[in-house]
Design an enzyme around this catalytic site. Structure first.
Site, PDB file in Angstrom:
ATOM      1  N   CYS A 133      -3.212 -11.558   3.737  1.00 30.09           N
ATOM      2  CA  CYS A 133      -3.174 -11.182   5.153  1.00 30.09           C
ATOM      3  C   CYS A 133      -4.412 -10.363   5.509  1.00 30.09           C
ATOM      4  CB  CYS A 133      -1.906 -10.392   5.467  1.00 30.09           C
ATOM      5  SG  CYS A 133      -1.734  -9.973   7.223  1.00 30.09           S
ATOM      6  N   CYS A 136      -3.820  -7.611   8.008  1.00 31.31           N
ATOM      7  CA  CYS A 136      -3.065  -6.486   7.453  1.00 31.31           C
ATOM      8  C   CYS A 136      -3.962  -5.571   6.623  1.00 31.31           C
ATOM      9  CB  CYS A 136      -1.931  -6.986   6.554  1.00 31.31           C
ATOM     10  SG  CYS A 136      -0.739  -8.083   7.345  1.00 31.31           S
ATOM     11  N   ASP A 137      -4.811  -6.166   5.793  1.00 33.39           N
ATOM     12  CA  ASP A 137      -5.522  -5.402   4.774  1.00 33.39           C
ATOM     13  C   ASP A 137      -7.035  -5.358   4.943  1.00 33.39           C
ATOM     14  OD1 ASP A 137      -3.072  -4.931   3.502  1.00 33.39           O
ATOM     15  OD2 ASP A 137      -3.197  -6.816   2.384  1.00 33.39           O
TER      16      ASP A 137
END
Length: 315
Positions: A133, A136-137
């Site tokens: 992701c 996300c990261d």
């Protein structure tokens, strides 16, 4: 055993559904599934969920949401539901330990699993440089070097997103062409810090305290096959997701990728003939091939619980 509301899955969607169903006095029963807290717990720190200005450990956040659901009376259980009889109401669900639960309504929040290459190093470095992701990261790799594996729109979108954060992004493409849309290909090729590695396969990763580089093979199986290493800080998979819907295939309408279809602005689902299944709703990544974010999943969990409450009021 009987319940007004049975919830399948324990990610942000399932837990949020349990909070709202509990507050509505539905006394929901929730089965966590194979991974308590959902796929979010595979990452380390969450920085983009509202309410945590300094970020939060993913497992801690999911435990706090679970505790909130339990506070409102949710009966949260380990294990998973292995089959459901949708032929008559109340619906009958079978848990893996043999428990049979009759449910007036069901919220499916079983999520989706990111596809991985199957390399042992992916598991070794999960949460230490390996992610599925980018949104996300990616923030953790500002001004660093990353690699994205894939050649479709998702891979290109992830590479573009990372290109605004990272010093350099390698796009590792197995074929000698991109499968992405023309406009996406133009954007990728116009990004100065994205290097497309056509006809490449990642065969492994290396590093002492996290990912420090990747092993590559160029033109695998050809006479001019070449092996070499590239230094990177982060390794992102973008080769697709698989929704956890196998046990519903014979009963619920799915799209061509296996995601549950929802009806209009509700989280209501239909059977395979396109007829609404009364009291059956879906939430989270199991019905979302586009956003796949915890906050979006939580929102649809809320919607599903409200839809279930309104349905139950008609009985």
């Amino acid at each position: 055993m009987k319940t007004k509301c049975l919830i399948l899955g324990s990610g942000p969607a399932g837990y949020t559904a349990a909070i709202y169903a509990g507050r509505a006095n539905l006394s929901p029963i929730e089965y966590c599934g194979p991974q308590m807290g959902g796929q979010l717990t595979q990452t380390t720190e969450v920085e983009n969920f509202p309410g945590y200005p300094q970020g939060v450990d993913a497992n801690q956040m999911m435990m706090e949401i679970r505790e909130q659901a339990e506070r409102f009376g949710a009966d949260i259980r380990d294990g998973e539901i292995t089959s459901i009889d949708f032929s008559s109401r109340p619906y009958k669900a079978m848990a893996e330990d043999g428990t049979v639960i009759e449910a007036d309504s069901i919220i499916i929040a079983t999520g989706a699993k990111a596809k991985y290459l199957g390399l042992p190093d992916e598991e070794k470095y999960k949460g230490q440089g390996v992610s599925a992701c980018a949104t996300c990261d990616g923030f953790f790799y500002r001004k660093k070097v990353t690699a994205v594996v894939g050649g479709g729109d998702t891979a290109c979108e992830d590479a573009l997103y990372l290109s605004h954060l990272c010093k350099k992004v390698y796009l590792v493409v197995r074929k000698n062409y991109l499968r992405a849309s023309d406009i996406m290909q133009q954007r990728i090729k116009g990004a100065e810090n994205i290097d497309i590695l056509f006809e490449h396969n990642a065969t492994g990763l290396y590093g002492e305290n996290g990912v420090e580089g990747m092993h590559l093979v160029k033109r695998k199986g050809e006479a001019d096959e070449e092996h070499y290493d590239v230094a990177i800080d982060g390794f992102f998979l973008a080769i697709g997701h698989k929704p956890v819907t196998d046990i519903f295939r014979d009963n619920i309408a799915l799209d061509e990728m296996g995601y549950i279809k929802t009806v209009g602005t509700t989280q209501q689902v239909c059977d395979t003939n396109g007829k609404i299944l009364p009291g059956v709703f879906a939430a989270g990544d199991v019905c979302d091939p586009v956003y796949r974010q915890a906050i979006v999943a939580a929102g649809t969990g809320c919607k599903a619980a409200l839809d279930a409450e309104r349905y139950l009021q008609t009985l």
